[in-house]
Enzyme design. Structure first.
Site, PDB file in Angstrom:
ATOM      1  N   PRO A 187      -2.688 -36.377   9.442  1.00  0.00           N
ATOM      2  CA  PRO A 187      -1.476 -37.284   9.471  1.00  0.00           C
ATOM      3  C   PRO A 187      -0.677 -37.777  11.658  1.00  0.00           C
ATOM      4  CG  PRO A 187      -1.992 -34.939   9.288  1.00  0.00           C
ATOM      5  CD  PRO A 187      -2.790 -35.190   9.879  1.00  0.00           C
ATOM      6  N   ASP A 191       2.700 -56.942  -7.485  1.00  0.00           N
ATOM      7  CA  ASP A 191       2.883 -55.770  -7.172  1.00  0.00           C
ATOM      8  C   ASP A 191       3.681 -55.386  -5.851  1.00  0.00           C
ATOM      9  OD1 ASP A 191       0.280 -54.542  -9.058  1.00  0.00           O
ATOM     10  OD2 ASP A 191      -0.761 -53.806  -7.600  1.00  0.00           O
TER      11      ASP A 191
HETATM   12  N1  ADE Z   1      -5.086 -35.029   6.242  1.00  0.00           N
HETATM   13  C1  ADE Z   1      -3.884 -34.355   6.463  1.00  0.00           C
HETATM   14  N2  ADE Z   1      -2.039 -34.772   5.664  1.00  0.00           N
HETATM   15  C2  ADE Z   1      -2.575 -36.162   5.827  1.00  0.00           C
HETATM   16  C3  ADE Z   1      -2.063 -37.369   5.066  1.00  0.00           C
HETATM   17  N3  ADE Z   1      -0.315 -37.233   5.524  1.00  0.00           N
HETATM   18  N4  ADE Z   1      -2.348 -38.567   6.213  1.00  0.00           N
HETATM   19  C4  ADE Z   1      -3.836 -38.765   6.031  1.00  0.00           C
HETATM   20  N5  ADE Z   1      -4.283 -37.850   5.912  1.00  0.00           N
HETATM   21  C5  ADE Z   1      -3.793 -36.855   6.346  1.00  0.00           C
END
Ligand code: ADE
Length: 228
Positions: A89, A169
Site C-alpha cells: 500500500p 479501453d
Molecule cells: N498489500 C496490501 N494492500 C495493498 C494494496 N492496496 N496494494 C498493493 N499491495 C497491498
C-alpha cells in the site's frame, strides 16, 4: 514474458492463473508463470518467516533471509533480467500507463508481502519497484499481484483476440480519459425494461453521439478528476 511470483500462499494463484485469459495466454506461450513459496527458503528450523517488530507494536514483520534467498534462487532459474516489483500500500499507484510499460518487459518478479510488512533492509537491498493497487489495505500482496498480472498480461501482443482488443479501453494511452458507456444486448425487452431507442435505430452516427454523451455524463458524475 516470464512472471515469477514469490509468496507465502502460492495456492491462492493457481485458480486465477488457470482461468480465462490468463490461462489462455500461458497456453499460447505468450507468458509463463512460476510460483515460489518463500517459506521453502527459510533456514529457521520451525519454518518461521516472520518475527515481532523492533520498537514494538502489533503484527509481525517478514524476515530478510527467506525473502532474499527466495529471490536469488528464483532469479537464477533464468538468464532474463527480472523487473522486481513489491506489492505494498506504500507503493506508487498502478495505472494503465504503468501496466503498458510492464507489458514490454521480458520478465517480472512479483513479491507479495504478508503480515504487517517486510524488514526494510531486504527491500533496500532488492530495490524493487513498489506498487499499490489503490488506497485501501488488503491482508497481503497476493490479490494485488493477481490484479497487476491481469492488467499486464492482457496487453501482451497476441493475448487478446481482435474483438477483445484493449486499444479502446477507457484508460489506454491515446484513448480519451472517459469512462465507458452503458452496454445492452438481447432480448430487446427484459423485465419490462427496453433499451435506448437509438441503439436499435440503425443510425451509426447517432449511436456514436449517444455513446459519447453517456461517457461524458458518467465521467462528470463519477470521476470528475479524470476531466481535469
Ligand atoms: N498489500 C496490501 N494492500 C495493498 C494494496 N492496496 N496494494 C498493493 N499491495 C497491498
Amino acid at each position: 514474458m516470464r512472471i515469477d511470483v514469490l509468496t507465502l500462499f502460492p495456492e491462492m494463484f493457481t485458480p486465477v492463473l488457470g482461468s480465462s485469459i490468463l490461462k489462455r495466454a500461458a497456453e499460447a506461450k505468450r507468458v509463463e508463470y512460476h510460483l515460489t513459496d518463500i517459506r521453502q527458503y527459510t533456514t529457521n528450523k520451525h519454518g518461521k518467516v516472520d518475527d515481532r517488530p523492533f520498537g514494538g507494536g502489533p503484527g509481525m514483520v517478514m524476515n530478510c533471509q527467506p525473502l532474499w534467498d527466495a529471490v536469488m534462487a528464483t532469479e537464477s532459474e533464468d538468464t532474463r533480467q527480472a523487473t522486481r516489483i513489491l506489492l505494498t500500500p506504500q507503493g506508487e499507484p498502478l495505472t494503465q500507463k504503468r501496466a503498458e510499460n510492464l507489458a514490454q518487459q521480458e520478465r517480472l518478479l512479483l513479491i507479495a508481502g504478508h503480515y504487517e510488512g517486510i524488514d526494510q533492509r531486504v527491500i533496500d537491498r532488492l530495490e524493487p519497484l513498489e506498487i499499490s493497487i489503490g488506497d485501501y489495505v488488503l491482508s497481503g500482496g497476493e490479490l494485488p499481484a493477481m490484479v497487476l498480472i491481469d492488467s499486464v498480461v492482457r496487453l501482451i501482443p497476441g493475448v487478446l483476440g481482435h474483438d477483445e482488443s484493449a486499444i479502446h479501453d477507457s484508460f489506454s494511452p491515446g484513448a480519451e480519459r472517459l469512462l465507458d458507456h452503458p452496454h445492452y444486448t438481447r432480448p430487446q425487452e427484459w423485465d419490462g425494461r427496453g433499451v435506448p431507442d437509438v441503439l436499435t435505430s440503425g443510425d451509426h452516427a447517432a449511436v456514436e453521439t449517444w455513446r459519447r454523451e453517456q461517457r461524458e455524463k458518467l465521467t462528470q458524475q463519477r470521476r470528475p478528476d479524470l476531466l481535469e
